[in-house]
Design an enzyme around this catalytic site. Structure first.
Site, PDB file in Angstrom:
ATOM      1  N   SER A 112       0.546  -1.641   0.306  1.00 38.22           N
ATOM      2  CA  SER A 112       0.376  -0.139  -0.002  1.00 38.22           C
ATOM      3  C   SER A 112       0.625   1.385  -0.138  1.00 38.22           C
ATOM      4  CB  SER A 112      -0.700  -0.032   1.337  1.00 38.22           C
ATOM      5  OG  SER A 112      -0.283  -0.222   2.441  1.00 38.22           O
ATOM      6  N   ARG A 145       0.403   3.546  -3.126  1.00 36.33           N
ATOM      7  CA  ARG A 145       0.795   4.871  -3.203  1.00 36.33           C
ATOM      8  C   ARG A 145       1.353   6.092  -3.815  1.00 36.33           C
ATOM      9  NH1 ARG A 145       0.033   5.413   1.814  1.00 36.33           N
ATOM     10  NH2 ARG A 145      -2.050   3.813   2.560  1.00 36.33           N
ATOM     11  N   ASN A 184      -0.481   7.948  -6.679  1.00 34.00           N
ATOM     12  CA  ASN A 184      -0.488   9.773  -7.026  1.00 34.00           C
ATOM     13  C   ASN A 184       0.164  10.526  -8.138  1.00 34.00           C
ATOM     14  OD1 ASN A 184      -2.811  10.565  -4.616  1.00 34.00           O
ATOM     15  ND2 ASN A 184      -1.410   9.196  -4.050  1.00 34.00           N
TER      16      ASN A 184
END
Lengths: 282, 156
Positions: A206, A210, A214
């Site tokens: 994660s 992430r 992004n």
């Protein structure tokens, strides 16, 4: 971008999403993304080098403006770590500082207009090195490469395991893997272990996804806005498209400043939280 | 976006950057900030001590001033008393001296007067004798009449 006038939108996107690759061995895995590695070193040394220059001559007397700024940043990181982890910050502090600085510096490269990067790489590749036109690839943002974000997040996983061992001992860590969270009943060992394994792996995945997601999405939006700019021409619609491209690119870049800071901060805080959790006994 | 060997290189880069920060960036910055914090704390403590010392010095200064004032007023009172005493003594002395001088003067006057009276008496007696000689047209035997002349002198 006169050179790109005749290429299709697919070419444009693909070009911007391709790394400069160097094959170092058999199979697809033994490939190095040279642009990611070089940019990672350049921005990492630029960011940490600046802090180092200040730290080297840091005085306990009245600090200068640059030293004040660096100290403000230092105390922000130090305070963030202190809020999460009550123990010694001799390692966790510098770790957090490194993560924040490096991730921020890598993300910052996203604010360099993508076509400038493409143009610069084209100039170097075609006009200086003499390679064929349009064969230059250079992704300037290392954090849009999953290799970078996973390298960092799995390093954090390694640190989580290392500090779990250090805090609980090998026996304590293994014991916890099999007995928490459900209980010490032998029947529950497998479910406990499976859950802990998932939990352990979910953290770096994660964390890495992430940041990658992004930055990759942010980069992609810059590309789409760049595509809009490609259809700009000397006509009413063309001028509108060009104006919209410039305006939206500017607006997205402003918004992106927030994202690159926030992502760097999130990566830092979560890494520290995970490692602080490794010190806790269940 | 394929995973490849870049992963390892980036992990090594990350490890190097962490090592660099642990070794060369964190300690000097931490030391500088800690030392400044300590200096500020020391400075504040010194200021606090200075303030307390000032209060103490003011208190002692006030006490000394008060004592000095008391002693000064005591000295002043004493000296006034002494001054009055000296003036009194001087006055008494002067009065005594004056009385003495006056007494001496009086005595002298008295003696002068007595002397003058005696002379006068003798002169009057002589005059009287001379007058009587004139009247009697003859010599008066002073010795023979000394008795009478003496009585006359006594009457004058």
């Amino acid at each position: 971008m006169a050179a790109q006038a005749q290429i299709t939108p697919t070419d444009y996107i693909t070009h911007h999403l391709t790394n400069l690759r160097v094959t170092v061995g058999e199979g697809g895995f033994w490939t190095l993304n040279l642009d990611t590695i070089v940019m990672g070193w350049v921005v990492g040394l630029a960011g940490l080098g600046l802090i180092w220059l200040v730290a080297r001559s840091a005085t306990a007397g009245v600090p200068g403006r640059l030293q004040s700024f660096i100290e403000m940043f230092f105390e922000f990181v130090d305070g963030t770590v202190r809020d999460v982890f009550p123990g010694s910050r001799a390692f966790l502090g510098p770790l957090a500082l490194t993560i924040f600085t490096w991730v921020f510096m890598m993300n910052l490269m996203d604010l360099i207009p993508i076509d400038w990067v493409a143009l610069a790489s084209e100039v170097v590749n075609h006009y200086i090195l003499g390679n064929p036109a349009h064969s230059a690839y250079w992704k300037a943002v290392p954090s849009t490469d999953l290799n970078t974000t996973f390298a960092m997040s799995f390093s954090v996983l390694f640190l989580i395991i290392f500090f779990s061992f250090k805090a609980k001992g090998a026996g304590g860590f293994v014991h916890e893997l099999f007995t928490a969270p459900f209980g010490a009943n032998p029947l529950l060992w497998i479910p406990n272990f499976a859950l802990n394994l998932i939990e352990l792996l979910a953290k770096p995945v994660s964390l890495g996804m992430r940041l990658f997601g992004n930055m990759y999405a942010g980069e992609l939006i810059f590309m789409l806005l760049g595509l809009l700019g490609m259809i700009a021409s000397v006509s009413l619609g063309g001028l509108l498209a060009g104006g919209a491209s410039a305006l939206f690119t500017w607006a997205w870049a402003v918004f992106h400043i927030l994202i690159i800071l926030l992502q760097a901060f999130i990566f830092m805080v979560l890494s520290v939280v995970y490692i602080a959790m490794a010190h806790e006994h269940h | 976006m394929n995973i490849n060997a870049t992963l390892f290189v980036q992990a090594l880069s990350f490890a190097f950057l962490i090592w660099f920060t642990v070794k060369f960036i964190w300690p000097p910055l931490n030391r500088a900030i800690d030392e400044r914090n300590k200096r500020i704390a020391d400075g504040l403590a010194a200021a606090e001590r200075g303030k307390a010392a000032l209060v103490e010095a003011e208190r002692r200064g006030d006490a000394a001033l008060k004592e000095a004032r008391e002693r000064a007023s005591g000295v002043l009172g004493d000296s006034e008393k002494r001054g009055t005493q000296i003036v009194e003594e001087a006055r008494n002395e002067a009065k005594a001296e004056a009385e003495r001088i006056v007494a001496a003067a009086r005595e002298q006057i008295a003696s002068e007067l007595a002397k003058a009276k005696t002379e006068l008496r003798e002169q009057v007696a002589a005059l009287a004798v001379a007058g009587a000689e004139k009247i009697l047209q003859r010599e008066v035997d002073a010795k023979a009449h000394a008795d009478m002349l003496g009585k006359l002198k006594a009457q004058l």
